[in-house]
Design a protein around this motif. Structure first.
Motif, PDB file in Angstrom:
ATOM      1  N   PHE A 150     -16.755  -1.062   2.228  1.00 63.71           N
ATOM      2  CA  PHE A 150     -16.269   0.138   1.522  1.00 63.71           C
ATOM      3  C   PHE A 150     -15.297  -0.245   0.410  1.00 63.71           C
ATOM      4  O   PHE A 150     -15.336   0.316  -0.685  1.00 63.71           O
ATOM      5  CB  PHE A 150     -15.599   1.070   2.539  1.00 63.71           C
ATOM      6  N   THR A 151     -14.414  -1.208   0.716  1.00 63.93           N
ATOM      7  CA  THR A 151     -13.437  -1.654  -0.291  1.00 63.93           C
ATOM      8  C   THR A 151     -14.129  -2.255  -1.506  1.00 63.93           C
ATOM      9  O   THR A 151     -13.740  -1.999  -2.657  1.00 63.93           O
ATOM     10  CB  THR A 151     -12.480  -2.677   0.333  1.00 63.93           C
ATOM     11  N   GLU A 152     -15.168  -3.044  -1.267  1.00 57.79           N
ATOM     12  CA  GLU A 152     -15.895  -3.661  -2.379  1.00 57.79           C
ATOM     13  C   GLU A 152     -16.675  -2.617  -3.183  1.00 57.79           C
ATOM     14  O   GLU A 152     -16.775  -2.704  -4.414  1.00 57.79           O
ATOM     15  CB  GLU A 152     -16.844  -4.723  -1.843  1.00 57.79           C
ATOM     16  N   LYS A 153     -17.212  -1.627  -2.481  1.00 65.51           N
ATOM     17  CA  LYS A 153     -18.058  -0.634  -3.146  1.00 65.51           C
ATOM     18  C   LYS A 153     -17.232   0.360  -3.970  1.00 65.51           C
ATOM     19  O   LYS A 153     -17.648   0.788  -5.057  1.00 65.51           O
ATOM     20  CB  LYS A 153     -18.878   0.122  -2.091  1.00 65.51           C
ATOM     21  N   TYR A 154     -16.051   0.743  -3.458  1.00 58.77           N
ATOM     22  CA  TYR A 154     -15.219   1.749  -4.133  1.00 58.77           C
ATOM     23  C   TYR A 154     -13.878   1.134  -4.540  1.00 58.77           C
ATOM     24  O   TYR A 154     -12.813   1.726  -4.330  1.00 58.77           O
ATOM     25  CB  TYR A 154     -14.989   2.949  -3.202  1.00 58.77           C
ATOM     26  N   GLN A 155     -13.944  -0.033  -5.118  1.00 61.71           N
ATOM     27  CA  GLN A 155     -12.734  -0.753  -5.491  1.00 61.71           C
ATOM     28  C   GLN A 155     -11.940  -0.001  -6.567  1.00 61.71           C
ATOM     29  O   GLN A 155     -10.719   0.110  -6.500  1.00 61.71           O
ATOM     30  CB  GLN A 155     -13.095  -2.162  -5.983  1.00 61.71           C
ATOM     31  N   LEU A 156     -12.628   0.545  -7.582  1.00 61.72           N
ATOM     32  CA  LEU A 156     -11.946   1.251  -8.673  1.00 61.72           C
ATOM     33  C   LEU A 156     -11.208   2.481  -8.160  1.00 61.72           C
ATOM     34  O   LEU A 156     -10.054   2.746  -8.537  1.00 61.72           O
ATOM     35  CB  LEU A 156     -12.965   1.645  -9.740  1.00 61.72           C
ATOM     36  N   GLU A 157     -11.872   3.244  -7.298  1.00 56.42           N
ATOM     37  CA  GLU A 157     -11.253   4.455  -6.759  1.00 56.42           C
ATOM     38  C   GLU A 157     -10.035   4.111  -5.897  1.00 56.42           C
ATOM     39  O   GLU A 157      -9.005   4.792  -5.954  1.00 56.42           O
ATOM     40  CB  GLU A 157     -12.265   5.259  -5.934  1.00 56.42           C
ATOM     41  N   LEU A 158     -10.155   3.054  -5.102  1.00 56.50           N
ATOM     42  CA  LEU A 158      -9.050   2.657  -4.232  1.00 56.50           C
ATOM     43  C   LEU A 158      -7.864   2.145  -5.041  1.00 56.50           C
ATOM     44  O   LEU A 158      -6.698   2.395  -4.689  1.00 56.50           O
ATOM     45  CB  LEU A 158      -9.521   1.586  -3.239  1.00 56.50           C
ATOM     46  N   VAL A 159      -8.146   1.412  -6.122  1.00 52.80           N
ATOM     47  CA  VAL A 159      -7.062   0.923  -6.986  1.00 52.80           C
ATOM     48  C   VAL A 159      -6.356   2.104  -7.642  1.00 52.80           C
ATOM     49  O   VAL A 159      -5.107   2.145  -7.724  1.00 52.80           O
ATOM     50  CB  VAL A 159      -7.622  -0.045  -8.042  1.00 52.80           C
ATOM     51  N   LYS A 160      -7.146   3.077  -8.088  1.00 53.06           N
ATOM     52  CA  LYS A 160      -6.562   4.263  -8.716  1.00 53.06           C
ATOM     53  C   LYS A 160      -5.714   5.037  -7.705  1.00 53.06           C
ATOM     54  O   LYS A 160      -4.618   5.518  -8.032  1.00 53.06           O
ATOM     55  CB  LYS A 160      -7.673   5.148  -9.262  1.00 53.06           C
ATOM     56  N   LEU A 161      -6.212   5.146  -6.466  1.00 52.22           N
ATOM     57  CA  LEU A 161      -5.455   5.836  -5.425  1.00 52.22           C
ATOM     58  C   LEU A 161      -4.130   5.129  -5.140  1.00 52.22           C
ATOM     59  O   LEU A 161      -3.081   5.782  -5.000  1.00 52.22           O
ATOM     60  CB  LEU A 161      -6.295   5.899  -4.138  1.00 52.22           C
ATOM     61  N   LYS A 162      -4.181   3.831  -5.097  1.00 54.59           N
ATOM     62  CA  LYS A 162      -2.957   3.054  -4.860  1.00 54.59           C
ATOM     63  C   LYS A 162      -1.950   3.233  -5.993  1.00 54.59           C
ATOM     64  O   LYS A 162      -0.738   3.409  -5.759  1.00 54.59           O
ATOM     65  CB  LYS A 162      -3.319   1.573  -4.690  1.00 54.59           C
ATOM     66  N   ASP A 163      -2.442   3.214  -7.245  1.00 48.51           N
ATOM     67  CA  ASP A 163      -1.559   3.379  -8.404  1.00 48.51           C
ATOM     68  C   ASP A 163      -0.918   4.767  -8.404  1.00 48.51           C
ATOM     69  O   ASP A 163       0.282   4.913  -8.720  1.00 48.51           O
ATOM     70  CB  ASP A 163      -2.337   3.164  -9.694  1.00 48.51           C
ATOM     71  N   LEU A 164      -1.715   5.785  -8.051  1.00 44.17           N
ATOM     72  CA  LEU A 164      -1.185   7.149  -8.019  1.00 44.17           C
ATOM     73  C   LEU A 164      -0.115   7.301  -6.933  1.00 44.17           C
ATOM     74  O   LEU A 164       0.897   7.983  -7.144  1.00 44.17           O
ATOM     75  CB  LEU A 164      -2.322   8.151  -7.799  1.00 44.17           C
ATOM     76  N   LYS A 165      -0.355   6.688  -5.779  1.00 41.65           N
ATOM     77  CA  LYS A 165       0.646   6.744  -4.708  1.00 41.65           C
ATOM     78  C   LYS A 165       1.940   6.046  -5.131  1.00 41.65           C
ATOM     79  O   LYS A 165       3.037   6.547  -4.851  1.00 41.65           O
ATOM     80  CB  LYS A 165       0.091   6.094  -3.435  1.00 41.65           C
ATOM     81  N   THR A 166       1.780   4.920  -5.803  1.00 38.92           N
ATOM     82  CA  THR A 166       2.965   4.191  -6.274  1.00 38.92           C
ATOM     83  C   THR A 166       3.742   5.017  -7.295  1.00 38.92           C
ATOM     84  O   THR A 166       4.987   5.105  -7.240  1.00 38.92           O
ATOM     85  CB  THR A 166       2.542   2.853  -6.898  1.00 38.92           C
ATOM     86  N   GLU A 167       2.999   5.638  -8.218  1.00 44.92           N
ATOM     87  CA  GLU A 167       3.648   6.470  -9.233  1.00 44.92           C
ATOM     88  C   GLU A 167       4.297   7.686  -8.600  1.00 44.92           C
ATOM     89  O   GLU A 167       5.401   8.092  -8.992  1.00 44.92           O
ATOM     90  CB  GLU A 167       2.623   6.904 -10.285  1.00 44.92           C
ATOM     91  N   LYS A 168       3.632   8.278  -7.621  1.00 45.71           N
ATOM     92  CA  LYS A 168       4.188   9.455  -6.931  1.00 45.71           C
ATOM     93  C   LYS A 168       5.511   9.108  -6.244  1.00 45.71           C
ATOM     94  O   LYS A 168       6.504   9.843  -6.370  1.00 45.71           O
ATOM     95  CB  LYS A 168       3.172   9.960  -5.917  1.00 45.71           C
TER      96      LYS A 168
END
Length: 370
Positions: A150-168
């Motif tokens: 799942f991590t390999e398949k949706y890497q872009l979405e997971l990176v974006k989710l992580k960045d948004l959480k960090t920014e939040k």
């Protein structure tokens, strides 16, 4: 006792009428027959137990286990009886050993087959625990594999989710800090970031504007974060990641109860190894000694027959067989002689008949010419 003795004589494969004439041989063949009988009994229990796991969970499991156990026990009984009965004491020692060697190898194989299901029952508790560990590790490995894929398949979405959480998180901390500075400005607390003028002045308005901008950005980030999180959860649901969880203790108990013969046999083999892959000598010896015990039990009738001296029963049995072979040869000669005589008579009779017919035909031809 007489019925029991006769039964064990039958189990030994001895020629009972001949054996009765030699009392010194009675006990030997009672022991051989008893060994064969109890080996077949253990084989019946072993086969029935193995078949019970094949049909485990079915209402007819006990019925099939009993039927197969009886059939398997009778098959082993017949095979052991033949193995012992086929060893003759009339030849030399070397000849007897050569004669018995294939039978000993067959007995070893039978002993191994018999012992395995009984070992499964003896180590049932340890096998269940090993199965639980195996199932739990397998489920954990499956979850890890799904997560990795799942991590390999949706890497872009997971990176974006992580960045948004960090920014939040960063915005929430920054807003709290900015609000604290704003309060200090309004109440006139003098710091390196405030003017020290009490009231809602120009500096306070500027600081409030900054806080408002950050709060608007926080709302936007939270909305984006919720949207991305919803998309990822939907993908996890589709990929089966949310529904795949580690087994509970009750689930592990249920799985170990319905485990098949192959899984239990594999778990028994794994009992001889420690978690680090090294050999667990104590368990290995315990399992091996049980196998050796049944192999010895299976080979015991053959060894007893080989080690025993040639007795009067063996000599008498050899004489009976020699007489039977001789009688068979004489009977063969008799049938050959009778067959030859009958054929000769039939040939002579047929020849005479053909001669008479030829003479009559010749006489008739002469009459027609005249």
């Amino acid at each position: 006792m007489k019925k029991i003795t006769d039964f064990f004589w039958f189990c030994s494969g001895a020629h009972v009428d001949t054996l009765k004439q030699y009392p010194t041989e009675h006990n030997k063949y009672v022991g051989i027959g008893a060994t064969i009988f109890f080996t077949a009994l253990f084989a019946s229990l072993s086969g029935g137990y193995a078949m019970y796991f094949v049909f485990s969970g079915s209402t007819a499991a006990v019925f099939f286990a009993v039927i197969f156990g009886l059939i398997w026990g009778l098959a082993i009984f017949n095979m052991d009886r033949y193995i012992v009965a086929s060893i003759k004491k009339t030849g030399s020692t070397n000849h007897q050993i050569v004669q018995a060697l294939p039978r000993i190898l067959l007995a070893i194989m039978i002993g191994i087959v018999i012992s395995r299901p009984l070992e499964l029952k003896i180590f049932d508790k340890e096998i269940r625990q090993k199965l639980k560990t195996s199932y739990l590790n397998g489920q954990r490995s499956k979850i890890d594999t799904l997560n990795k894929a799942f991590t390999e398949k949706y890497q872009l979405e997971l990176v974006k989710l992580k960045d948004l959480k960090t920014e939040k998180d960063s915005l929430e901390k920054d807003i709290n800090r900015s609000r604290y500075i704003l309060n200090q400005e309004v109440f006139g607390d003098k710091t390196n970031q405030t003017s020290g003028v009490t009231g809602y002045g120009t500096y306070a308005k500027q600081k409030e504007t900054v806080v408002t901008q950050k709060e608007e950005r926080l709302i936007q980030v939270r909305n984006e974060l919720g949207l991305v999180d919803k998309i990822i959860n939907t993908r996890k649901e589709i990929e089966g990641l949310n529904s795949t969880k580690l087994f509970s203790e009750n689930q592990l108990d249920s799985l170990s109860n319905v485990a098949g013969f192959a899984d239990r046999n594999y778990a028994l083999g794994q009992l001889s190894f420690n978690p680090d892959g090294s050999r667990d000598l104590d368990t290995y010896l315990a399992v091996s000694f049980i196998s050796f015990l049944f192999i010895l039990l299976e080979c015991l009738p053959v060894f007893v027959k080989l080690m025993s001296d040639k007795g009067p029963y063996d000599v008498a049995l050899g004489d009976i067989e020699s007489v039977a072979v001789h009688q068979s040869g004489k009977t063969r000669e008799h049938h050959l002689t009778v067959t030859d005589e009958v054929l000769d008579t039939r040939n002579l009779s047929e020849t005479e008949k053909q001669k008479i017919l030829i003479k009559r035909k010749a006489a008739k031809d002469l009459e027609e010419l005249n």
